[in-house]
Scaffold this motif. Structure first.
Motif, PDB file in Angstrom:
ATOM      1  N   ALA A  42       0.831  -1.207   0.000  1.00 45.79           N
ATOM      2  CA  ALA A  42       0.000   0.000   0.000  1.00 45.79           C
ATOM      3  C   ALA A  42       0.865   1.256   0.000  1.00 45.79           C
ATOM      4  O   ALA A  42       0.576   2.229  -0.720  1.00 45.79           O
ATOM      5  N   THR A  91       2.229   1.754  -3.420  1.00 46.52           N
ATOM      6  CA  THR A  91       1.184   2.234  -4.328  1.00 46.52           C
ATOM      7  C   THR A  91       0.980   3.733  -4.187  1.00 46.52           C
ATOM      8  O   THR A  91       0.922   4.466  -5.185  1.00 46.52           O
ATOM      9  N   PHE A  92       0.889   4.220  -2.956  1.00 45.82           N
ATOM     10  CA  PHE A  92       0.664   5.648  -2.750  1.00 45.82           C
ATOM     11  C   PHE A  92       1.898   6.482  -3.085  1.00 45.82           C
ATOM     12  O   PHE A  92       1.768   7.659  -3.442  1.00 45.82           O
ATOM     13  N   ARG A 128      -5.637   9.408  -6.130  1.00 45.32           N
ATOM     14  CA  ARG A 128      -4.658   8.855  -5.200  1.00 45.32           C
ATOM     15  C   ARG A 128      -4.545   9.702  -3.935  1.00 45.32           C
ATOM     16  O   ARG A 128      -4.533   9.172  -2.824  1.00 45.32           O
ATOM     17  N   GLY A 129      -4.464  11.016  -4.089  1.00 47.45           N
ATOM     18  CA  GLY A 129      -4.326  11.899  -2.933  1.00 47.45           C
ATOM     19  C   GLY A 129      -5.540  11.842  -2.018  1.00 47.45           C
ATOM     20  O   GLY A 129      -5.412  11.804  -0.791  1.00 47.45           O
ATOM     21  N   PHE A 185      -5.569   8.567  -0.146  1.00 46.87           N
ATOM     22  CA  PHE A 185      -4.571   8.550   0.926  1.00 46.87           C
ATOM     23  C   PHE A 185      -5.043   9.375   2.121  1.00 46.87           C
ATOM     24  O   PHE A 185      -4.825   8.988   3.277  1.00 46.87           O
ATOM     25  N   ARG A 236       4.977   4.719   3.012  1.00 40.80           N
ATOM     26  CA  ARG A 236       4.929   5.730   1.954  1.00 40.80           C
ATOM     27  C   ARG A 236       5.985   6.805   2.167  1.00 40.80           C
ATOM     28  O   ARG A 236       6.676   7.217   1.225  1.00 40.80           O
TER      29      ARG A 236
END
Length: 312
Positions: A125, A128-129, A137-138, A141, A192
């Protein structure tokens, strides 16, 4: 005469240098260590009393003023724990069920599955972010991070009802499955943040060599993530090992209990007298794995805190 004057000047310079070193380095260092030792002594005192109480007799435990060093050593409770036998203390007026070592086995299953699931899904994860580009995406998240503000107790009853409907109660599924769904927003955030500090040029070079997104993740990103992976493994171990509420809610079969619940069962008295020494002995044994873990991996705790603050 000239040599004597130069010797005096050199001696004076040496004295000033020594005094400056004392005020700038030695005294602050010694003062800092004295303060740290004082605070460390305060923090470690409860653990010392726990160990001390576990080897005392009832009259000394209830005596006043309390003593740190026992006058008589009582190994009754440790023998009961390590040999898996029930014990009875006539002086204290109670008996107890035996300490079951399969509690540690159950805890080991939960810990291993929890660490494996968290490391795999949280790193995926986070990758991915940090690396993949897709619409929303933002926003997604931010939704993940917003769940940090939701207390566990708010979702506990709905979660229990869901697992009851699907027949997952009295099994390890409610305790293990969340670890395979990211393990928690903090771990995803941690992954991330670390991946974003790695240069994108490595990903581009891997793609030129024919790697897909999973190949980049597995061959390039994972080997560079030792620090956050170890930090998250430690946090997951501590969280799973010390978890009390969720096993208490979802498990009814005593054969499935982890050591956190087993510690509560051990020393359960048959009369009104509280088995203080038995509980302290069992607590000392249960605490040993976490104490050993912290002793050898304490620097990774700090790395985990530092990593969470890098490049947003």
């Amino acid at each position: 005469m000239g040599e004597s004057a130069s010797s005096v000047v050199a001696a004076s310079a040496t004295t000033r240098h020594t005094r400056g070193w004392l005020w700038r380095v030695a005294i602050p260092t010694v003062s800092t260590h004295l303060v740290l030792i004082a605070f460390s002594s305060i923090l470690i005192m409860p653990f010392l009393f726990m160990v001390s109480t576990s080897i005392k007799y009832q009259d000394e435990v209830l005596g006043f003023p309390p003593t740190l060093i026992p006058q008589r050593i009582n190994w009754t409770y440790y023998r009961a724990i390590f040999f898996g036998a029930a014990f009875a203390d006539k002086e204290a007026g109670y008996s107890s069920a035996p300490f079951q070592w399969f509690w540690f086995q159950n805890t080991a299953i939960l810990v291993v599955l929890g660490i494996a699931g968290t490391l795999l899904t949280a790193s995926l994860a986070g990758y991915t972010f940090a690396r993949l580009r897709f619409r929303g995406r933002g926003v997604l998240f931010m939704i993940v991070l917003s769940t940090l503000m939701i207390p566990l107790y708010v979702t506990l009853i709905p979660t229990y009802l869901i697992w009851k409907q699907v027949g997952g109660l009295d099994s390890y599924w409610p305790l293990v499955l969340p670890h395979f769904l990211g393990g928690g927003p903090f771990y995803i955030f941690l992954m991330r943040q670390f991946i974003m500090t790695l240069p994108n040029e490595m990903d581009d070079a891997a793609r030129i060599d024919g790697c897909g997104w999973f190949g980049v993740y597995w061959r390039i990103i994972i080997p560079l993530m030792k620090a956050p992976l170890v930090a998250i493994a430690i946090f997951t171990f501590l969280g799973t090992y010390n978890e009390f509420l969720l096993p208490l809610i979802f498990l009814n079969n005593e054969l499935l209990y982890p050591v956190s619940i087993g510690l509560r069962l051990f020393g359960r008295p048959s009369s009104f007298a509280p088995p203080v020494m038995a509980v302290m002995a069992a607590s000392t044994v249960v605490m040993l794995p976490t104490a050993i873990l912290f002793l050898f991996t304490q620097r990774y705790f700090m790395q985990g805190v530092v990593i969470s603050g890098v490049k947003g």
